[in-house]
Scaffold this active site. Structure first.
Site, PDB file in Angstrom:
ATOM      1  N   ASP A   9    -128.850  75.713  53.118  1.00  0.00           N
ATOM      2  CA  ASP A   9    -127.726  76.637  52.928  1.00  0.00           C
ATOM      3  C   ASP A   9    -128.008  77.385  51.622  1.00  0.00           C
ATOM      4  OD1 ASP A   9    -125.090  77.797  53.162  1.00  0.00           O
ATOM      5  OD2 ASP A   9    -124.371  76.358  51.685  1.00  0.00           O
ATOM      6  N   SER A  10    -127.203  78.420  51.365  1.00  0.00           N
ATOM      7  CA  SER A  10    -127.337  79.123  50.088  1.00  0.00           C
ATOM      8  C   SER A  10    -126.979  78.190  48.927  1.00  0.00           C
ATOM      9  CB  SER A  10    -126.392  80.327  50.062  1.00  0.00           C
ATOM     10  OG  SER A  10    -125.052  79.885  50.209  1.00  0.00           O
ATOM     11  N   CYS A  73    -125.660  77.564  57.467  1.00  0.00           N
ATOM     12  CA  CYS A  73    -125.058  78.716  56.795  1.00  0.00           C
ATOM     13  C   CYS A  73    -124.861  79.809  57.849  1.00  0.00           C
ATOM     14  CB  CYS A  73    -126.014  79.193  55.708  1.00  0.00           C
ATOM     15  SG  CYS A  73    -125.528  80.716  54.908  1.00  0.00           S
ATOM     16  N   ASN A  74    -123.627  80.246  58.011  1.00  0.00           N
ATOM     17  CA  ASN A  74    -123.340  81.295  59.002  1.00  0.00           C
ATOM     18  C   ASN A  74    -124.050  82.591  58.652  1.00  0.00           C
ATOM     19  OD1 ASN A  74    -120.761  80.385  60.824  1.00  0.00           O
ATOM     20  ND2 ASN A  74    -120.796  79.385  58.845  1.00  0.00           N
ATOM     21  N   CYS A 183    -117.444  79.721  57.553  1.00  0.00           N
ATOM     22  CA  CYS A 183    -118.469  79.649  56.498  1.00  0.00           C
ATOM     23  C   CYS A 183    -118.521  78.183  56.115  1.00  0.00           C
ATOM     24  CB  CYS A 183    -118.043  80.498  55.302  1.00  0.00           C
ATOM     25  SG  CYS A 183    -119.020  80.202  53.805  1.00  0.00           S
TER      26      CYS A 183
HETATM   27  N1  DGL Z   1    -122.323  78.704  53.506  1.00  0.00           N
HETATM   28  C1  DGL Z   1    -122.650  80.075  53.739  1.00  0.00           C
HETATM   29  C2  DGL Z   1    -122.095  80.517  55.104  1.00  0.00           C
HETATM   30  O1  DGL Z   1    -121.832  79.669  55.944  1.00  0.00           O
HETATM   31  C3  DGL Z   1    -122.276  80.907  52.558  1.00  0.00           C
HETATM   32  C4  DGL Z   1    -122.868  82.251  52.520  1.00  0.00           C
HETATM   33  C5  DGL Z   1    -123.067  82.794  51.136  1.00  0.00           C
HETATM   34  O2  DGL Z   1    -123.846  82.222  50.366  1.00  0.00           O
HETATM   35  O3  DGL Z   1    -122.478  83.840  50.850  1.00  0.00           O
HETATM   36  O4  DGL Z   1    -121.940  81.681  55.409  1.00  0.00           O
END
Ligand code: DGL
Length: 264
Positions: A9-10, A73-74, A183
Site C-alpha cells: 500500500d502507499s 490500495c484502491n 480506501c
Molecule cells: N490506501 C490507499 C487506497 O486504498 C490510499 C491511497 C493514497 O495513498 O492516497 O486508496
C-alpha cells in the site's frame, strides 16, 4: 527465498487488509510493504503510482519468490492492476470500492462511497459505477487529507474529526443507509465513523472479501505453525514502526525497503 504473499500500500492503510489475510490464513508467511516515502498516492499522477507498483512488485518477487501479490490500495489498483497482471505470473489481487455488496444490502437504495479522488476519477471506478448506478442512488465523496492523517499519526485529533465529519455528515443528511469505505486507510476511522452514523447505517469495507479471494487463489502453506510477517517501508523505519504498532496495538518492527534488484 521462500513463498510469501506480498501485500503493499502507499502506507499503513493496507494493514487493514493484512490483518484480515492473517486472520483467515494464519499459516501463511506474509511480506508487507508500506511505500511511506511516496504516500499519499492520491496526489501523484497515474504514471508515478504505476511505476511504484511495478518497482515494489519486482523487489518483492526478487526477495521472496512471492506466490501471490495483494495490491492493498484502491488507488494503486486503479492505476496498475492490469499491467501487474500482465507482467507477473502469480495471482494479483486488487481492491475496488464494494459498490456491488452495498447496493445489494441497502434497504432504502441510498449508498455513500468514501474514496480518494484518484479512485473516484479512475476509469475502473466509472465502469463499476455504470454497472450499478441504475440500482441505487450512489453518492460519492472524495476524502482529501484522511490518508495523510493516518500516515502522520493524527487520526484522533480534533482537526481530523472535523474533516471526517465534513465528509460523512452530508451523506447522513442525504439519507445513506449503507456506507462503503473505498480506501484501505479508512477502516482505521471506523469507530469514529460509527459514532457519527449511529447504529442504523451499514459500513462496508473490503478486507474480509479480499482475504477470501486470496484464499481461493493460492496453494496453501503446509506449515503447521503460525506464519511470520516481514514488514518493510520506504520511509523512516522507526517512525513507521511506532505508528503501525499504535494502529495494530501490537509491537511491529519495519525494516527499510532498500532496493536489491531494480532502481526505485
Ligand atoms: N490506501 C490507499 C487506497 O486504498 C490510499 C491511497 C493514497 O495513498 O492516497 O486508496
Amino acid at each position: 527465498m521462500n513463498n510469501r504473499i506480498g501485500i503493499f500500500d502507499s502506507g499503513l492503510g493496507g494493514l487493514t487488509i493484512l490483518t484480515e489475510v492473517q486472520a483467515l490464513l494464519p499459516q501463511e508467511d506474509l511480506a508487507y510493504v508500506a511505500d511511506s516515502a511516496f504516500a499519499p498516492y492520491g496526489n501523484k499522477d497515474r504514471a508515478t503510482v504505476l511505476q511504484r507498483s511495478l518497482y515494489i512488485a519486482k523487489e518483492l518477487q526478487h526477495r521472496h519468490h512471492m506466490k501471490a501479490l495483494v495490491v492493498a490500495c484502491n488507488t494503486a489498483t486503479a492505476a496498475s492492476i492490469h499491467i501487474l497482471r500482465e507482467r507477473l505470473d502469480i495471482p494479483v489481487i486488487g481492491m475496488e470500492p464494494a459498490i456491488k455488496p452495498a447496493v445489494r444490502q441497502s434497504k432504502n437504495g441510498v449508498v455513500g462511497i468514501l474514496a480518494t479522488e484518484h479512485t473516484l476519477k479512475s476509469d475502473k471506478f466509472s465502469n463499476l459505477l455504470d454497472i450499478h448506478q441504475h440500482q441505487a442512488r450512489i453518492l460519492t465523496q472524495p476524502c482529501a487529507g484522511l490518508v495523510e492523517a493516518v500516515e502522520q499519526g493524527v487520526f484522533h485529533s480534533a482537526e481530523t474529526q472535523a474533516l471526517l465529519a465534513s465528509y460523512v455528515l452530508p451523506l447522513v443528511d442525504q439519507g445513506v443507509d449503507t456506507l462503503v469505505l473505498g480506501c484501505t486507510h479508512y477502516p482505521w476511522f471506523e469507530p469514529m465513523i460509527r459514532e457519527m452514523l449511529g447504529n442504523d447505517v451499514l459500513i462496508i469495507s473490503t478486507g474480509k472479501a479480499v482475504a477470501k479471494q486470496v484464499q481461493n487463489k493460492i496453494v496453501k502453506s503446509d506449515h503447521m505453525q503460525q506464519g511470520d510477517i516481514d514488514f518493510y517501508t520506504t520511509g523512516d523505519a522507526g517512525e513507521v514502526s511506532a505508528l503501525a504498532s499504535q494502529l495494530l496495538q501490537n509491537n511491529v518492527v519495519f525494516q527499510t525497503f532498500y532496493p536489491q534488484h531494480s532502481r526505485p
